[in-house]
Scaffold this active site. Structure first.
Site, PDB file in Angstrom:
ATOM      1  N   ASP A 198     -15.904  20.594 -17.052  1.00  0.00           N
ATOM      2  CA  ASP A 198     -16.506  19.560 -17.871  1.00  0.00           C
ATOM      3  C   ASP A 198     -17.616  18.901 -17.040  1.00  0.00           C
ATOM      4  OD1 ASP A 198     -16.828  17.520 -19.870  1.00  0.00           O
ATOM      5  OD2 ASP A 198     -15.595  16.218 -18.619  1.00  0.00           O
ATOM      6  N   ASP A 200     -19.438  15.299 -17.851  1.00  0.00           N
ATOM      7  CA  ASP A 200     -19.358  13.844 -17.723  1.00  0.00           C
ATOM      8  C   ASP A 200     -18.020  13.415 -17.133  1.00  0.00           C
ATOM      9  OD1 ASP A 200     -21.763  14.015 -18.960  1.00  0.00           O
ATOM     10  OD2 ASP A 200     -21.258  12.785 -20.694  1.00  0.00           O
TER      11      ASP A 200
END
Length: 424
Positions: A198, A200
């Site tokens: 991922d 963020d």
């Protein structure tokens, strides 16, 4: 002792060059084979263990007892010369070695800063309660966290015992304030792998959309919706479209400014550099925006990426998106696509994320790692890491600090620095 089939030898003493060669040379004149061998150096002390068997192809009909007695005498003399100590055990150890080698094994990795004896003792007690045996303990790192890896046998082949072990370790890890990962052993740990992260709050610090919102003057409102989405309280696509709509009219030039503001998570560069040197394929999948992930791909040398695309017309954000949204399900589908393109089986994939939007991806991967994640994610992931250094994930994969530093040296880069986190 006449029925002994193997001889176990353990030699201990101060480590220095040539010790192992001298000891093994002593054995070379006898009709014996080595059926198990392990050497460990701890705080300057060497422990060399070997299990020997008489080679009846070289000496058919020879008395095992006589051969082992001669081996003991020779090793005792060599040990005295080297100022070391030798201990012996006889019996049917060969069968135990073979059974242990053929049985399914597990790797249990423990990470903490600091790692206290009581915490490690509690973890090893969990292993014992599950009816498993610790065959080996190895330190992987002392920086930025202390991590040790235990190789255990006797639990992986029994689903009930394995489930018990995982449950007890997870509970004890929480109580002791450490991170614990449990993985199957085998050559696949060093086979070709794919890691997908991922973006963020995982690869980078913070949320890109909040940085954009700060430029648009709606930071607080966007942050509230983001937090609800990460806790799993809102449908991700709906929450994303609501947040993007608030950016309507923002000058597209703000995206370049945000790229300069982004800070990588400490250890991110180090992790990627190390994994790529070791043959990993590295990718990112984000509920954020391609305008940012494209920059990350270029600057970090990533192999794969997928994200949403902000719609821009006449140099302004329209408040809309182009194409389908990369949501929770989309991240898992993207992981599968990356794996196919890389030619990597799903069981050899690693996924890393922090929010509810990452759960499907974490559960699809061979190993799902919750990184400083929300409680709902920690509870459902294979393992969790709760220290602020992304490169600690390498230790879960069995990579040592020495290998990380070698990757830095190989890349002619600055030494791995927790403080060196900027994107630029």
């Amino acid at each position: 002792m006449n029925d002994e089939t193997t001889l176990s030898v353990t030699v201990t003493g101060r480590d220095r060059p040539g010790i192992s060669a001298r000891l093994l040379s002593t054995l070379s004149v006898f009709p014996v084979t080595i059926v198990d061998l392990e050497q460990v150096v701890l705080a300057g002390r060497l422990v060399l263990g070997a299990v020997l068997e008489v080679d009846e192809r070289v000496a058919p009909g020879v008395s095992r007892h006589r051969v082992f007695e001669e081996v003991r005498n020779a090793l005792d003399k060599t040990a005295i010369d080297l100022d070391m100590e030798a201990d012996y055990a006889s019996g049917d150890a060969h069968n135990r070695v073979n059974e242990s080698s053929s049985a399914a094994r597990l790797h249990v990795t423990v990470l903490a800063d600091p790692l206290r004896p009581g915490a490690l003792g509690a973890i090893t007690s969990c292993v014992a309660r599950a009816g498993a045996n610790i065959d080996r303990i190895e330190r992987l790192s002392s920086y930025p966290v202390t991590s040790v890896e235990m190789e255990i046998s006797g639990a992986a082949g029994d689903p009930a015992r394995l489930a018990q072990l995982r449950a007890e370790l997870a509970m004890e890890a929480s109580t002791q304030g450490v991170d614990v990962a449990v993985q199957p052993s085998g050559l696949h740990r060093r086979a070709k792998h794919l890691i997908v992260m991922d973006v963020d709050s995982t690869l980078i610090q913070g949320e890109v959309i909040e940085l954009l919102a700060a430029h648009a003057g709606c930071e607080e409102e966007v942050a509230r919706v983001t937090e609800q989405a990460m806790r799993g309280e809102l449908d991700f696509e709906e929450s994303l479209r609501r947040r993007v709509a608030l950016l309507k009219g923002l000058d597209a030039g703000a995206i370049a400014e945000v790229c300069e503001e982004i800070q990588l998570t400490p250890g991110a560069r180090t992790l990627i550099r190390t994994l790529k040197r070791l043959g990993y394929e590295c990718g990112i999948v984000s509920g954020g925006f391609t305008q940012i992930t494209d920059v990350l791909v270029e600057r970090l040398g990533l192999d794969y990426s997928a994200a949403n695309t902000l719609e821009i017309v006449d140099g302004k954000l329209t408040g809309g998106l182009v194409g389908p949204v990369v949501d929770r399900k989309g991240k898992a589908v993207t992981l599968e696509r990356f794996a196919r393109e890389a030619g990597v089986p799903l069981e050899q994939t690693v996924a890393v994320g922090d929010g509810a939007n990452d759960l499907d991806m974490l559960q699809t991967a061979g190993l799902g790692v919750a990184f400083n994640a929300k409680p709902v994610v920690r509870q459902q992931a294979d393992t969790s890491v709760n220290v602020p250094y992304l490169d600690t994930i390498a230790f879960i994969l069995g990579i040592t600090r020495e290998e990380i530093e070698a990757a830095d040296l190989h890349a002619h880069a600055e030494p791995a620095s927790i403080g060196h986190t900027s994107l630029g």
